[in-house]
Enzyme design. Structure first.
Site, PDB file in Angstrom:
ATOM      1  N   GLY A  11       0.630  -1.280  -0.040  1.00 43.65           N
ATOM      2  CA  GLY A  11      -0.046   0.127   0.045  1.00 43.65           C
ATOM      3  C   GLY A  11       0.674   1.190   0.026  1.00 43.65           C
ATOM      4  NE  ARG A  15      -5.079   7.304   5.756  1.00 37.05           N
ATOM      5  CZ  ARG A  15      -5.756   6.715   6.656  1.00 37.05           C
ATOM      6  NH1 ARG A  15      -6.561   7.153   7.721  1.00 37.05           N
ATOM      7  NH2 ARG A  15      -5.871   5.299   6.256  1.00 37.05           N
ATOM      8  NE  ARG A 332      35.047  11.597  15.275  1.00 33.82           N
ATOM      9  CZ  ARG A 332      35.962  12.134  14.363  1.00 33.82           C
ATOM     10  NH1 ARG A 332      36.903  12.744  15.191  1.00 33.82           N
ATOM     11  NH2 ARG A 332      35.987  11.679  13.336  1.00 33.82           N
ATOM     12  CB  SER A 404      48.983  21.999  30.564  1.00 32.90           C
ATOM     13  OG  SER A 404      48.666  21.400  31.810  1.00 32.90           O
ATOM     14  CB  ALA A 422      52.960  23.667  30.405  1.00 25.91           C
TER      15      ALA A 422
HETATM   16  C1  UD1 Z   1      -7.814  -3.708   6.619  1.00 30.90           C
HETATM   17  C2  UD1 Z   1      -9.183  -4.715   6.926  1.00 30.90           C
HETATM   18  C3  UD1 Z   1      -9.803  -4.320   8.088  1.00 30.90           C
HETATM   19  C4  UD1 Z   1      -9.055  -4.286   9.291  1.00 30.90           C
HETATM   20  C5  UD1 Z   1      -7.954  -3.337   9.183  1.00 30.90           C
HETATM   21  C6  UD1 Z   1      -6.996  -3.357  10.348  1.00 30.90           C
HETATM   22  C7  UD1 Z   1      -9.303  -5.101   4.538  1.00 30.90           C
HETATM   23  C8  UD1 Z   1     -10.080  -5.118   3.469  1.00 30.90           C
HETATM   24  N1  UD1 Z   1      -9.721  -4.415   5.438  1.00 30.90           N
HETATM   25  O1  UD1 Z   1      -8.379  -2.460   6.474  1.00 30.90           O
HETATM   26  O2  UD1 Z   1     -10.804  -5.065   7.982  1.00 30.90           O
HETATM   27  O3  UD1 Z   1      -9.852  -3.854  10.087  1.00 30.90           O
HETATM   28  O4  UD1 Z   1      -7.079  -3.627   8.028  1.00 30.90           O
HETATM   29  O5  UD1 Z   1      -6.108  -2.534  10.304  1.00 30.90           O
HETATM   30  O6  UD1 Z   1      -8.208  -6.056   4.239  1.00 30.90           O
HETATM   31  N2  UD1 Z   1      -1.989  -3.601   0.931  1.00 30.90           N
HETATM   32  C9  UD1 Z   1      -1.365  -4.209   0.084  1.00 30.90           C
HETATM   33  N3  UD1 Z   1      -1.942  -4.146  -1.320  1.00 30.90           N
HETATM   34  C10 UD1 Z   1      -3.138  -3.561  -1.557  1.00 30.90           C
HETATM   35  C11 UD1 Z   1      -3.957  -3.186  -0.435  1.00 30.90           C
HETATM   36  C12 UD1 Z   1      -3.237  -2.947   0.773  1.00 30.90           C
HETATM   37  O7  UD1 Z   1      -0.372  -4.728   0.192  1.00 30.90           O
HETATM   38  O8  UD1 Z   1      -3.507  -3.666  -2.446  1.00 30.90           O
HETATM   39  C13 UD1 Z   1      -1.493  -3.627   2.203  1.00 30.90           C
HETATM   40  C14 UD1 Z   1      -1.262  -2.285   2.692  1.00 30.90           C
HETATM   41  O9  UD1 Z   1      -0.014  -1.742   2.766  1.00 30.90           O
HETATM   42  C15 UD1 Z   1      -1.428  -2.390   4.371  1.00 30.90           C
HETATM   43  C16 UD1 Z   1      -2.274  -3.758   4.558  1.00 30.90           C
HETATM   44  O10 UD1 Z   1      -2.327  -4.254   3.215  1.00 30.90           O
HETATM   45  O11 UD1 Z   1      -0.062  -3.125   5.067  1.00 30.90           O
HETATM   46  C17 UD1 Z   1      -3.764  -3.381   4.838  1.00 30.90           C
HETATM   47  O12 UD1 Z   1      -4.422  -2.447   3.989  1.00 30.90           O
HETATM   48  P1  UD1 Z   1      -5.119  -1.077   4.224  1.00 30.90           P
HETATM   49  O13 UD1 Z   1      -5.632  -0.512   3.161  1.00 30.90           O
HETATM   50  O14 UD1 Z   1      -4.632  -0.200   5.461  1.00 30.90           O
HETATM   51  O15 UD1 Z   1      -6.596  -1.642   4.911  1.00 30.90           O
HETATM   52  P2  UD1 Z   1      -7.388  -1.139   5.969  1.00 30.90           P
HETATM   53  O16 UD1 Z   1      -8.197  -0.085   5.302  1.00 30.90           O
HETATM   54  O17 UD1 Z   1      -6.758  -0.567   6.976  1.00 30.90           O
END
Ligand code: UD1
Ligand code: CA
Length: 451
Positions: A11, A15, A332, A404, A422
């Protein structure tokens, strides 16, 4: 039984507002994903697989040999992410643990409990849940009358009644591998977002008449996921409490744990006291009975037993036993202070060994030098080790008294028992038991050494 973990880390982490991939942001000095990999070790038998996407190159570089990485491009949801590991893992593992790489507080014991739940489950999947008053946007858990899970409902589609459910989806799952690879292809495309959500796999299991078991977690803190830098600081604080607590339970005294910043992996022996505002980084190892701080910053250093480090900075340095440094000492890389060395205020030592009993009280710079035992380095002494092009060595013998403000122009050897007056500027080697003075220093007489 073969158990393999898949960590989702593709992901974007929008944010975080960062050019660094989210999972590489440090917590207690180690990238977020390092903590997830540590936790997973205890409950799996095979090398983990990390699903990478945004910042894939950087993440893969960090992983090195510690995990396989598989690219997810484009990112079409958590279900789609897991599917990317199928080609690598199909037929090679019995169970698959899936978790998200942005939950660094999740404990190894918790994942172990998840795996045990699945081992005892006649069905094809188990999952971690937690009861919490603050839903934090997590998916809600809907249970059947027999107590098994019937669905995970994501917040944005939940009915007002479902929104009131206090049991939440943590984001940790354990699957029978054969069932998982088949079921992933049956996950429907989400009509609102056009993605494939892993959470929808629960309903597939239920339709296959395979019970979904939940392992309910007791400590909601473990489930804090990181989406913003505010979460990052919350997790950092929680991790610090956890690390410090462990040190205290192992016999380390902390005057004010809230101001002790100790990275994951640092070792500290019993009866060592950590005073406020102390930072211990990287591969630092500290022995027993030491007093560290207040105001110490120590990185990649080794400290023996019964040392004092007051308001000082150490980096890549070694203290043997009964050494005291500070206030305001700076060690160091390559500084080695042997037993009973005393180094007072405003000194700097680099790439040098101070043999046992050396005293260096005030305002000195010692670089590329060997200093023999029981030698005294007078206030303001400087090894002039750099001629503008090269570094040169200084060798000072035992029982030497450097007066010194002596400038020691390297390369230079000073024999055992010698003295400098010194303000001497020493440009030539000094024989044993000889007193030199002046600028440049010249020998004026032979000395009797006190034994
Ligand atoms: C997810 C869960 C939710 C849970 C929450 C807990 C799903 C649909 N929902 O929501 O039920 O309560 O986590 O934190 O799973 N990622 C990928 N590839 C993608 C999308 C996401 O690798 O295509 C990874 C992201 O990098 C992240 C993780 O999956 O590490 C979770 O994805 P995120 O979008 O944060 O899910 P949430 O909306 O938090
Ligand atoms: Ca998340």
């Amino acid at each position: 039984m073969k158990i393999t973990a898949i960590l989702l880390a593709a992901g974007q982490g929008t944010r975080m507002k960062s050019s660094l991939p989210k999972v590489l942001h440090p917590i207690a000095g180690k990238p977020m994903i390092w903590h997830a990999l540590e936790a997973i070790k205890h409950s799996t038998t095979e090398k983990p697989v990390v699903i990478v996407g945004h910042g894939a190159d950087e993440v893969t570089r960090f992983l090195g040999d510690s995990a396989e990485s598989v690219l997810q491009e484009p990112q079409l949801g958590t279900g789609h992410a897991v599917m990317q590991a199928e080609a690598l893992l199909k037929g090679k593992t019995d169970l698959v643990v899936v978790c998200y790489a942005d939950m660094p507080l999740l404990r190894g014991e918790t994942l172990q409990r998840l795996v045990e739940t699945q081992i005892n489950n006649p069905g094809a999947m188990s999952m971690l849940t937690v009861f919490a008053d603050d839903p934090r946007g997590f998916g809600r858990i809907v249970r059947k009358s027999d107590g098994t899970v019937s669905a995970i409902v994501e917040e944005y589609v939940a009915t007002p009644e479902q929104k009131l459910i206090k049991e939440l989806n943590v984001g940790g799952y354990c699957f029978k591998a054969d069932w998982l690879w088949d079921a992933l292809h049956r996950i429907p495309k989400n009509p609102q977002k056009g993605e494939y959500y892993l959470t929808d796999i629960v309903e597939l299991a239920v339709n296959d008449n395979l019970p979904v078991q939940a392992a309910v977690m007791e400590d909601a803190e473990e489930t804090i996921g990181i989406n913003t830098r505010v979460h990052l600081s919350e997790v950092e604080a929680a991790m610090r409490v956890r690390i410090n607590r462990e040190h205290m339970l192992n016999g380390v005294t902390m005057l004010d744990p809230a101001s002790a910043y100790i990275e994951a992996g640092v070792k500290i022996g019993r009866d060592t006291t950590i005073m406020p505002n102390t930072y211990l980084h990287d591969k630092t190892e500290i022995g027993e009975g030491n007093v560290i701080g207040p105001n110490a910053i120590i990185r990649d250093s080794k400290i023996g037993n019964h040392c004092k480090v007051l308001a000082s900075v150490m980096e890549g340095a070694v203290l043997d036993d009964d050494v005291d440094i500070g206030p305001f000492a700076r060690l160091r890389k390559g500084a080695h202070l042997m037993d009973h060395v005393h180094m007072g205020n405003f000194g700097e030592v680099k790439d040098s060994t101070l043999h046992p009993g050396v005293k260096m009280g005030h305002f000195s710079y010692i670089g590329n030098a060997q200093i023999g035992s029981n030698t005294n380095i007078g206030a303001g002494t400087i090894t002039c080790n750099y001629d503008g092009e090269k570094k040169h060595p200084t060798e000072i013998g035992e029982d030497v008294f450097i007066g010194s403000d002596t400038m020691l122009v390297a390369p230079l050897k000073i024999g055992d028992g010698a003295r400098t007056g010194a303000g001497a500027v020493v440009t030539k080697n000094v024989a044993e038991d000889t007193l030199v003075v002046g600028m440049p220093a010249r020998a004026i007489r032979k000395l009797e050494r006190k034994k």
